[in-house]
Design a protein around this motif. Structure first.
Motif, mmCIF file in Angstrom:
data_model
loop_
_atom_site.group_PDB
_atom_site.id
_atom_site.type_symbol
_atom_site.label_atom_id
_atom_site.label_comp_id
_atom_site.label_asym_id
_atom_site.label_seq_id
_atom_site.Cartn_x
_atom_site.Cartn_y
_atom_site.Cartn_z
ATOM 1 N N ILE A 130 0.844 -1.205 0.000
ATOM 2 C CA ILE A 130 0.000 0.000 0.000
ATOM 3 C C ILE A 130 0.877 1.252 0.000
ATOM 4 N N GLN A 131 1.864 1.287 0.881
ATOM 5 C CA GLN A 131 2.731 2.460 0.987
ATOM 6 C C GLN A 131 3.549 2.672 -0.284
ATOM 7 N N HIS A 132 4.034 1.567 -0.855
ATOM 8 C CA HIS A 132 4.821 1.635 -2.094
ATOM 9 C C HIS A 132 3.970 2.208 -3.230
ATOM 10 N N GLU A 133 2.756 1.681 -3.392
ATOM 11 C CA GLU A 133 1.878 2.150 -4.479
ATOM 12 C C GLU A 133 1.428 3.586 -4.245
ATOM 13 N N LEU A 134 1.156 3.945 -3.007
ATOM 14 C CA LEU A 134 0.774 5.327 -2.692
ATOM 15 C C LEU A 134 1.919 6.284 -3.012
ATOM 16 N N VAL A 140 7.039 9.357 -6.091
ATOM 17 C CA VAL A 140 8.171 8.883 -5.292
ATOM 18 C C VAL A 140 8.424 7.422 -5.631
ATOM 19 N N LEU A 141 9.701 7.082 -5.842
ATOM 20 C CA LEU A 141 10.096 5.707 -6.129
ATOM 21 C C LEU A 141 10.860 5.141 -4.938
ATOM 22 N N PHE A 142 10.832 3.823 -4.789
ATOM 23 C CA PHE A 142 11.501 3.216 -3.635
ATOM 24 C C PHE A 142 12.990 3.537 -3.608
ATOM 25 N N ILE A 143 13.593 3.727 -4.774
ATOM 26 C CA ILE A 143 15.026 4.049 -4.807
ATOM 27 C C ILE A 143 15.316 5.428 -4.207
ATOM 28 N N ASP A 144 14.292 6.275 -4.102
ATOM 29 C CA ASP A 144 14.458 7.610 -3.516
ATOM 30 C C ASP A 144 14.545 7.551 -1.997
ATOM 31 N N ILE A 145 13.910 6.553 -1.406
ATOM 32 C CA ILE A 145 13.780 6.520 0.055
ATOM 33 C C ILE A 145 14.442 5.305 0.696
#
Length: 158
Positions: A130-134, A140-145
């Motif tokens: 859910i958090q990833h898709e939101l 925002v991409l996972f590689i950013d965080i």
């Protein structure tokens, strides 16, 4: 239903903020159906509309209990944190995983394909998804965080 092309990083559409859905019609229903089919075809557990080039606040997921559609979602509660032993990947960034800190439990308020509001609780993988898709809906991409990004390990025989 149709398989849509998944947009790959560094396509700029993945960095844009998606717009709120205001029309709950057959076009939206087709998008949702196509997204679910595309997610399954790509062997994913979640897919956001920007990943198929549509800047709408929509995502779908299936973490094992069947597909769920989220329109105009927002996290309204969250608890705890999960991090270790939960590598995160993305259909738009093939070949990479990352260690991302996420809430262990979330409650989301969203609308269904008919515009009706519902609440949904997710824990562990579902919460992470859910958090990833939101994040996708906010550019925002996972590689950013991620605390760490690393290549996916190849399976034997590949």
């Amino acid at each position: 239903m149709a398989i849509r092309t998944i947009v790959k990083h560094p396509d700029p559409v993945l960095r844009e903020k998606a717009k709120e859905v205001t029309k709950f019609n057959e076009n939206l229903h087709k998008l949702l159906d196509d997204m679910v089919e595309t997610m399954y075809e790509a062997d994913g557990v979640g897919l956001a509309a920007p990943q198929v080039g549509i800047l709408k606040r929509v995502f779908v997921l299936d973490c094992g209990d069947g597909p769920v559609e989220f329109i105009n979602p927002e996290i309204i509660e969250h608890r705890d944190q999960q991090f270790e032993n939960h590598p995160e990947g993305c259909l738009s960034i093939p070949g990479l995983y990352g260690d991302v800190r996420r809430h262990l439990w979330v409650k989301v308020r969203a609308q269904n394909r008919h515009g009706e509001t519902f609440e949904f609780e997710g824990v562990d993988l579902t919460s992470r998804c859910i958090q990833h898709e939101l994040d996708h809906l906010n550019g925002v991409l996972f590689i950013d965080i991620a605390d760490r990004v690393y290549p996916a390990k190849k399976e034997e025989g590949e």
